[in-house]
Scaffold this active site. Sequence first.
Site, mmCIF file in Angstrom:
data_model
loop_
_atom_site.group_PDB
_atom_site.id
_atom_site.type_symbol
_atom_site.label_atom_id
_atom_site.label_comp_id
_atom_site.label_asym_id
_atom_site.label_seq_id
_atom_site.Cartn_x
_atom_site.Cartn_y
_atom_site.Cartn_z
ATOM 1 N N HIS A 17 0.842 -1.210 0.000
ATOM 2 C CA HIS A 17 0.000 0.000 0.000
ATOM 3 C C HIS A 17 0.874 1.256 0.000
ATOM 4 O O HIS A 17 0.605 2.214 -0.725
ATOM 5 C CB HIS A 17 -0.876 0.056 1.255
ATOM 6 C CG HIS A 17 -1.924 -1.002 1.340
ATOM 7 N ND1 HIS A 17 -2.057 -1.835 2.430
ATOM 8 C CD2 HIS A 17 -2.917 -1.367 0.493
ATOM 9 C CE1 HIS A 17 -3.073 -2.656 2.242
ATOM 10 N NE2 HIS A 17 -3.615 -2.397 1.075
ATOM 11 N N LYS A 41 -15.959 -7.894 5.197
ATOM 12 C CA LYS A 41 -14.650 -8.553 5.215
ATOM 13 C C LYS A 41 -14.256 -9.000 6.623
ATOM 14 O O LYS A 41 -13.249 -9.677 6.787
ATOM 15 C CB LYS A 41 -13.571 -7.620 4.649
ATOM 16 C CG LYS A 41 -13.346 -7.746 3.135
ATOM 17 C CD LYS A 41 -12.010 -7.101 2.758
ATOM 18 C CE LYS A 41 -11.685 -7.179 1.289
ATOM 19 N NZ LYS A 41 -10.433 -6.473 0.960
ATOM 20 N N ARG A 95 -1.906 -5.982 -8.558
ATOM 21 C CA ARG A 95 -0.856 -6.928 -8.195
ATOM 22 C C ARG A 95 -0.673 -7.943 -9.313
ATOM 23 O O ARG A 95 0.272 -7.901 -10.063
ATOM 24 C CB ARG A 95 -1.198 -7.634 -6.889
ATOM 25 C CG ARG A 95 -0.831 -6.813 -5.686
ATOM 26 C CD ARG A 95 -1.444 -7.325 -4.439
ATOM 27 N NE ARG A 95 -2.888 -7.153 -4.469
ATOM 28 C CZ ARG A 95 -3.654 -7.172 -3.418
ATOM 29 N NH1 ARG A 95 -3.140 -7.403 -2.238
ATOM 30 N NH2 ARG A 95 -4.945 -6.993 -3.520
ATOM 31 N N SER A 133 -2.671 -7.938 2.473
ATOM 32 C CA SER A 133 -3.014 -7.858 3.905
ATOM 33 C C SER A 133 -3.467 -9.211 4.441
ATOM 34 O O SER A 133 -3.125 -9.606 5.549
ATOM 35 C CB SER A 133 -4.136 -6.843 4.121
ATOM 36 O OG SER A 133 -3.714 -5.557 3.753
#
Length: 163
Positions: A17, A41, A95, A133
């Site tokens: 990030h 989430k 990514r 993460s």
Amino acid sequence: MRIGLYPGTFDPITLGHIDIIRRACLLVDRLVIGVAINRDKGPLFSLEERVAMVEAEADRLARETGTEIVVHPFDNLLIDCARDVNAQVIVRGLRAIADFEYEYQMVGMNRVLDASVETVFLMADAHYQAIASKLVKEIARLGGDVRNFVTAPVNEALLERYS
Ligand code: ADP
């Protein structure tokens, strides 16, 4: 004034990030980091904790890049959040191919909702591209060393959470 919105869950903020934030700062006058509440989430860190961690990094990055950085929690539609903060640009990190499919759909639908907001994709340095993460949390939970993936304060927060 060029304003960019970089949205995410940041549960927690990683070096991936941070690399994207640094790159985004080259493109805009003000970068708003949108921290999504994201109840779905089931985040490990509360919104307040995530915002505090992002703010600590943002202060340092703002000094380093000379770009104004604002941290903005949000719980509404991304495109509405972009309007709320007057952003002309949404910044996303890409990514791998796995991110592409989802991002492709998001751009397509957001464009229908508001064609005036453009989405730009940035790639992190190869060194940070694999960081997610979710995997950082998994490694930390199992007692692995995540110091190559997050900053020292975030590492401390993870150690505390999983101790
Ligand atoms: P994650 O997908 O790891 O849970 P977020 O939802 O907080 O992270 O992601 C916010 C944005 O940052 C997304 O656009 C995501 O693709 C991007 N991002 C996260 N990690 C990286 C990384 N290592 N390299 C590039 N972009 C990243």
